[in-house]
Design a protein around this motif. Structure first.
Motif, mmCIF file in Angstrom:
data_model
loop_
_atom_site.group_PDB
_atom_site.id
_atom_site.type_symbol
_atom_site.label_atom_id
_atom_site.label_comp_id
_atom_site.label_asym_id
_atom_site.label_seq_id
_atom_site.Cartn_x
_atom_site.Cartn_y
_atom_site.Cartn_z
ATOM 1 N N ASP A 1 1.911 -46.828 8.267
ATOM 2 C CA ASP A 1 1.884 -47.760 7.441
ATOM 3 C C ASP A 1 1.574 -49.034 7.989
ATOM 4 O O ASP A 1 0.984 -49.989 7.080
ATOM 5 C CB ASP A 1 3.280 -47.476 6.661
ATOM 6 C CG ASP A 1 3.482 -46.360 5.702
ATOM 7 O OD1 ASP A 1 2.398 -45.452 5.653
ATOM 8 O OD2 ASP A 1 4.540 -46.110 5.146
ATOM 9 N N ARG A 2 2.239 -49.516 9.163
ATOM 10 C CA ARG A 2 1.807 -50.744 9.500
ATOM 11 C C ARG A 2 0.216 -51.100 9.714
ATOM 12 O O ARG A 2 -0.221 -51.961 9.547
ATOM 13 C CB ARG A 2 2.657 -51.090 10.854
ATOM 14 C CG ARG A 2 4.064 -51.724 10.711
ATOM 15 C CD ARG A 2 4.917 -51.281 11.676
ATOM 16 N NE ARG A 2 5.899 -52.220 11.708
ATOM 17 C CZ ARG A 2 7.135 -51.761 10.934
ATOM 18 N NH1 ARG A 2 7.115 -50.668 10.537
ATOM 19 N NH2 ARG A 2 8.383 -52.742 10.971
ATOM 20 N N MET A 3 -0.342 -49.915 10.433
ATOM 21 C CA MET A 3 -1.805 -50.124 10.597
ATOM 22 C C MET A 3 -2.500 -50.388 9.336
ATOM 23 O O MET A 3 -3.379 -50.954 8.962
ATOM 24 C CB MET A 3 -2.263 -48.822 11.364
ATOM 25 C CG MET A 3 -2.191 -48.722 12.644
ATOM 26 S SD MET A 3 -2.701 -47.197 13.456
ATOM 27 C CE MET A 3 -4.137 -47.263 12.902
ATOM 28 N N GLN A 4 -2.453 -49.521 8.163
ATOM 29 C CA GLN A 4 -2.843 -49.530 6.855
ATOM 30 C C GLN A 4 -2.659 -50.836 6.346
ATOM 31 O O GLN A 4 -3.359 -51.509 5.551
ATOM 32 C CB GLN A 4 -2.430 -48.488 6.035
ATOM 33 C CG GLN A 4 -3.221 -48.448 4.704
ATOM 34 C CD GLN A 4 -4.603 -48.263 4.657
ATOM 35 O OE1 GLN A 4 -5.001 -47.568 5.658
ATOM 36 N NE2 GLN A 4 -5.408 -48.750 3.878
ATOM 37 N N ALA A 5 -1.315 -51.169 6.501
ATOM 38 C CA ALA A 5 -0.956 -52.655 5.831
ATOM 39 C C ALA A 5 -1.884 -53.778 6.465
ATOM 40 O O ALA A 5 -2.400 -54.664 5.882
ATOM 41 C CB ALA A 5 0.584 -52.863 5.960
ATOM 42 N N MET A 6 -1.999 -53.839 7.553
ATOM 43 C CA MET A 6 -2.997 -54.696 8.615
ATOM 44 C C MET A 6 -4.114 -54.714 8.034
ATOM 45 O O MET A 6 -4.798 -55.748 7.791
ATOM 46 C CB MET A 6 -2.735 -54.262 10.053
ATOM 47 C CG MET A 6 -1.323 -54.848 10.616
ATOM 48 S SD MET A 6 -0.919 -56.736 10.476
ATOM 49 C CE MET A 6 -2.498 -57.407 11.220
ATOM 50 N N ALA A 7 -4.720 -53.386 7.667
ATOM 51 C CA ALA A 7 -6.107 -53.347 7.372
ATOM 52 C C ALA A 7 -6.209 -53.950 5.813
ATOM 53 O O ALA A 7 -7.157 -54.790 5.617
ATOM 54 C CB ALA A 7 -6.549 -51.819 7.035
ATOM 55 N N ALA A 8 -5.285 -53.746 5.078
ATOM 56 C CA ALA A 8 -5.223 -54.487 3.915
ATOM 57 C C ALA A 8 -5.100 -55.950 3.995
ATOM 58 O O ALA A 8 -5.857 -56.810 3.218
ATOM 59 C CB ALA A 8 -4.386 -53.954 2.603
ATOM 60 N N ALA A 9 -4.125 -56.457 4.497
ATOM 61 C CA ALA A 9 -3.919 -57.833 4.554
ATOM 62 C C ALA A 9 -4.940 -58.559 5.245
ATOM 63 O O ALA A 9 -5.229 -59.844 5.106
ATOM 64 C CB ALA A 9 -2.625 -57.934 5.617
ATOM 65 N N ASP A 10 -5.824 -58.030 6.115
ATOM 66 C CA ASP A 10 -7.024 -58.580 6.882
ATOM 67 C C ASP A 10 -8.140 -58.779 5.862
ATOM 68 O O ASP A 10 -9.247 -59.054 6.331
ATOM 69 C CB ASP A 10 -7.039 -57.840 8.178
ATOM 70 C CG ASP A 10 -8.197 -58.599 9.136
ATOM 71 O OD1 ASP A 10 -8.136 -59.714 9.028
ATOM 72 O OD2 ASP A 10 -8.913 -57.860 9.864
ATOM 73 N N GLY A 11 -8.039 -58.186 4.652
ATOM 74 C CA GLY A 11 -9.216 -58.216 3.720
ATOM 75 C C GLY A 11 -10.105 -56.962 4.159
ATOM 76 O O GLY A 11 -11.354 -57.238 3.650
ATOM 77 N N GLY A 12 -9.632 -55.960 4.858
ATOM 78 C CA GLY A 12 -10.717 -55.072 5.178
ATOM 79 C C GLY A 12 -10.736 -53.729 4.244
ATOM 80 O O GLY A 12 -11.491 -52.970 3.994
ATOM 81 N N SER A 13 -9.724 -53.435 3.384
ATOM 82 C CA SER A 13 -9.325 -52.272 2.711
ATOM 83 C C SER A 13 -8.488 -52.614 1.506
ATOM 84 O O SER A 13 -7.122 -52.797 1.523
ATOM 85 C CB SER A 13 -8.696 -51.228 3.554
ATOM 86 O OG SER A 13 -8.431 -49.915 2.819
ATOM 87 N N PHE A 14 -8.970 -52.453 0.384
ATOM 88 C CA PHE A 14 -8.173 -52.648 -0.930
ATOM 89 C C PHE A 14 -7.688 -54.056 -1.087
ATOM 90 O O PHE A 14 -8.322 -54.781 -0.467
ATOM 91 C CB PHE A 14 -6.926 -51.686 -1.038
ATOM 92 C CG PHE A 14 -7.160 -50.064 -1.174
ATOM 93 C CD1 PHE A 14 -7.866 -49.587 -2.194
ATOM 94 C CD2 PHE A 14 -7.693 -49.266 -0.001
ATOM 95 C CE1 PHE A 14 -8.180 -48.093 -2.294
ATOM 96 C CE2 PHE A 14 -7.785 -47.908 -0.134
ATOM 97 C CZ PHE A 14 -8.439 -47.564 -1.324
ATOM 98 N N THR A 15 -6.547 -54.012 -1.954
ATOM 99 C CA THR A 15 -6.065 -55.469 -2.101
ATOM 100 C C THR A 15 -5.066 -56.010 -1.004
ATOM 101 O O THR A 15 -4.561 -55.411 -0.284
ATOM 102 C CB THR A 15 -5.226 -55.464 -3.388
ATOM 103 O OG1 THR A 15 -4.687 -56.788 -3.623
ATOM 104 C CG2 THR A 15 -4.177 -54.469 -3.509
#
Length: 501
Positions: A316-330
């Protein structure tokens, strides 16, 4: 360039302001053990008979060792929060990193809502309290299991790490007690399982076992997803990875050998193999056998629960970082809670995915837990292994393109040693991915008989529709995530969870 990459290079602004350094070497080791040692795969591996032990040992030497060396070096050199997401982003770009992370992350709610919860329910039903199949009690147990695992990932890591440490201890203790009891049982009654166990390796056995063995051995890089929550990752990651990998190799090989020694191979089942073996060998304890077996079943379910928790914590931390970095979803999906320091929105999303997959799997199976177990596990194997087809090349590119980054630990023999390990690991992953997606095809090419309907309990068309359809849907979801992220833009606020400045 310093040994630590700049924040703009490795993470999104304001993403990790709520993080606290709470993981020490023992915590990292326990987190890896809790995540990687899979009770659900012990019985599944043992269904391969005597040669399962042979291939388990072979892959420990020729896959696990080079794999551990690669990730020990990279994890210590690039300890940014998000782990593999950051590694792929730095080499192949944000879009590739986002898609890879989606495949890595979604493995875990699928696995939690499928393999883990079904095995836990089957164990509880058979050894603790009758649940039935498809009953209200069955659904209630499975929902409680899924959401307890999710909620333990929601709590702060300073508290959550004790849950995974407990799970690691329970897991190793349970496997050790089972192995010792099986040895005592064999000394008293004879090792009858060995009479029809064939340890000589075969091509057919290799092709059947390699996906599940790879799935059992991968994941030691997972704690790096919480890299910025470690006290000293550059020193602790290599040591923790080496220790956890050694423990894992023993915790797979020894129980599989013990199970095969006392239970004839043809009687071992994937979903109940371990506990059925325990039921047999615990007979040496006389009147205490029943209570001890019930206690073992409870520990078994607890270990499965904390295993799911450990994977939710890191993926979940990996996916959250992808999102927070503007890479995936919002970017809102990537916000870390200011007090808990956890990606609560991503945690809840994982729970929703696990719940949906659990319900769909139960409906598709029509109560056949064994068929669901095998196919769901195959889907989980496939998505996780597919992510490594991108992650491993990223490790190589980091080695070649960023020689100036300080590497506290290095693979022996320099670039040549690193590349040899990478080629070995990648070759294994390629074979495992193909066997998981298209079982029986390599056997047909080599003239080996493969009774698909008997092995999987369904037609090839139904199997491929389930597995390939899942992968296709995931890629479509990933494409939608990329489109949403691009439309939102890299500077969109996350809102809500990050502390004010």
């Amino acid at each position: 360039m310093s040994s630590h990459l700049s924040s703009t290079d490795s993470r999104a602004p304001h993403t990790t302001t709520a993080l606290r350094r709470s993981l020490k070497r023992l915590d990292i080791t326990a987190l890896a053990i809790a995540a990687v040692i899979s009770f659900d795969t012990v019985g599944q591996i043992a269904t391969g008979g005597g040669e399962a032990a042979t291939w388990t040992a072979a892959l420990a030497l020729f896959f696990l060792v080079p794999y551990a060396l690669l990730f020990a070096e990279t994890g210590a050199a690039f300890p940014q929060e998000g782990g593999p997401y950051v590694w792929v982003k730095l080499t192949l770009g944000r879009s590739a990193a986002a898609l890879t992370t989606l495949l890595y992350w979604v493995t875990n709610p699928i696995w939690l809502g499928g393999s883990l919860v079904f095995l836990a329910a089957e164990t509880w039903d058979g050894f603790v309290f009758h649940l039935g199949s498809g009953t209200f009690a069955d659904y209630t147990f499975k929902l409680l299991f899924v959401w307890t695992a999710i909620l333990t990932a929601v709590v702060s890591l300073s508290r959550g790490k004790w849950i995974t440490t407990l799970g690691a201890a329970v897991k190793v203790l349970t496997l050790a007690v089972f192995t010792l009891t099986a040895l005592l049982y064999g000394l008293e009654h004879g090792f009858h399982g060995l009479t029809d166990a064939h340890f000589a390796p075969t091509t057919a056995g290799f092709l059947a076992l390699v996906p599940i063995l790879l799935f059992a051995y991968v994941g030691f890089e997972a704690p790096n997803a919480a890299g910025e929550e470690m006290h000293d990752p550059q020193r602790d990651v290599p040591a923790a990875l080496g220790r956890s990998a050694s423990v894992a190799a023993c915790c797979y090989l020894l129980p599989v050998l013990a199970l095969l020694a006392v239970v004839p191979a043809h009687q071992v089942t994937g979903i109940g193999g371990f506990m059925e073996g325990a039921r047999l060998v615990f007979g040496i304890y006389g009147p205490a056998a029943g209570p001890l077996l019930t206690l073992t079943a409870v520990m078994f379910v607890l270990a499965l629960l904390t295993q799911g928790s450990a994977w939710m914590i890191v993926s979940d931390r990996m996916q959250a970082m992808a999102a927070a970095d503007g890479g995936s979803f919002t970017r809102r999906l990537g916000a870390f809670h200011p007090r808990l320091g956890t990606p609560v929105r991503t945690n809840l999303l994982s729970g929703a995915v696990a719940t949906v997959f659990m319900i769909v799997a139960m409906r598709v199976a029509e109560g056949d837990a064994g068929a669901v177990f095998a196919v769901v596990l195959t889907v989980a194997v496939t998505t996780l292994l597919l992510s490594y087809l991108v992650i491993v090349p990223a490790l190589v590119l980091l080695r070649l393109r960023r020689p100036e980054v300080v590497r506290p630990y290095r693979v022996p023999f320099g670039n040549r040693g690193f590349m040899t390990c990478a080629v070995l690991v990648y070759a294994w992953i390629l074979v495992g991915s193909w066997c998981a997606l298209f079982p029986g095809t390599l056997e047909a090419l080599l003239g080996i008989e493969y009774a698909f309907d008997d092995i999987w309990g369904m037609s090839r068309a139904a199997f491929e529709a389930f597995t390939l359809g899942t992968v296709a849907v995931l890629l479509l979801v990933g494409a939608v995530g990329l489109a949403i992220a691009r439309r939102e833009g890299p500077d969109a606020p996350m809102h809500g969870d990050e502390p004010s400045h």
